[in-house]
Design an enzyme around this catalytic site. Structure first.
Site, PDB file in Angstrom:
ATOM      1  CE  LYS A 118      53.516  26.590 -15.539  1.00  0.00           C
ATOM      2  NZ  LYS A 118      53.049  25.690 -16.637  1.00  0.00           N
ATOM      3  CG  ASP A 158      54.944  20.995 -13.709  1.00  0.00           C
ATOM      4  OD1 ASP A 158      54.603  20.235 -12.781  1.00  0.00           O
ATOM      5  OD2 ASP A 158      55.914  20.742 -14.450  1.00  0.00           O
TER       6      ASP A 158
END
Length: 221
Positions: A129, A147
C-alpha cells in the site's frame, strides 16, 4: 425504486472527478501537490499509517522544518524525531523506521528514493500500500494503492468481489483500465471520507447512486 443503470467504470470515475473538486484532497495528495520530493512523500505516507489526515499533515510539516532529506534525517536522534511527529500512531516505531530507511537510501541509492515496487517494498516497514502510493504521488507512475476506502468502495460498487485489500489490488490490476490507476486511490479516498462512509453512507447525496448496487449496505442516509 428507480431501476439502476448498468455500472460503467469510466462513468463512475468521471462522476467522482466532478464532485472531487468540492472536497479536500487526501493528505498525501495534498502534500505531493505542494511540490514534495519522493522522499517527503515516502516519509508522509509512513507517518499517515494508522493516523488521521488532520494529524499527519501537521506532523509532517513539523518534521520537514528540520529534515527534508535522508542526509538531514540521520542527523536527528530518534527522540528528536518522536517529538516532531507526535501524536501520529506508533510514533516511536516510526521514528526508528525513518532513520533506518534514510540510512538505507544513502547507502544503497545515493540518497534517492527508488521508483520500483520491488525496491520500495524491500525497505523496512514499507508494504504494498505504501509503496504503490509513493509510486503514484511521488513519481506519477501508474500503480494501484488499496487502502480501506479503495477496498470497501470497489466492492460496494460491485466492481470487484474480494475479501482483503491485497486481493482487491490484484483484481483491480487485472480489471481497472490503466488510465485510471494514478487517480483511483486519490478519488476513492476523498469519496470515502466525504460520502461513501463505512457505516451509513450518504447515498442520498451520492453522485453514483443510480449505478451503485450498494453491496453490503444495510442502512444509509
Amino acid at each position: 425504486m428507480p431501476r439502476k443503470r448498468t455500472f460503467n467504470i469510466d462513468d463512475f470515475v468521471a462522476a467522482i472527478e466532478t464532485h472531487y473538486r468540492q472536497w479536500d484532497a487526501p493528505i498525501i495528495t495534498f502534500i505531493a501537490n505542494r511540490g514534495a520530493s519522493p522522499f517527503e512523500v515516502l516519509v508522509s505516507t509512513l507517518l499517515s499509517l494508522r493516523t488521521k489526515d488532520e494529524v499527519t499533515g501537521p506532523a509532517a510539516e513539523r518534521l520537514f522544518k528540520v529534515a527534508r532529506t535522508p542526509e538531514a534525517m540521520i542527523r536527528l536522534t530518534p527522540e528528536a524525531i518522536e517529538k516532531r511527529i507526535y501524536p501520529v500512531g506508533f510514533y516511536p516505531t516510526k521514528a526508528k523506521r525513518l532513520l533506518e530507511i534514510s540510512r538505507i537510501l544513502l547507502d544503497r541509492y545515493d540518497g534517492q528514493v527508488p521508483d520500483t515496487l520491488e525496491a520500495l517494498t524491500a525497505l523496512p516497514g514499507v508494504g504494498r500500500k505504501t509503496a504503490n502510493l509513493v509510486l503514484v504521488e511521488g513519481f506519477k507512475i501508474p500503480a494501484i494503492c488499496v487502502d480501506t476506502h479503495v477496498h470497501r468502495i470497489s466492492n460496494r460498487i460491485g466492481y470487484v468481489n474480494t475479501k482483503t485489500p491485497d486481493q482487491t489490488e490484484m483484481a483491480l490490476r487485472k480489471k481497472l483500465p490503466k488510465r485510471h490507476w494514478v487517480r483511483y486511490n486519490e478519488l476513492l479516498v476523498a469519496f470515502g471520507q466525504m460520502l461513501c462512509r463505512p457505516v451509513s453512507p450518504f447515498c442520498s447525496r451520492c453522485p453514483v447512486t443510480d449505478m451503485c448496487p450498494q453491496t453490503g449496505v444495510d442502512r444509509h442516509r
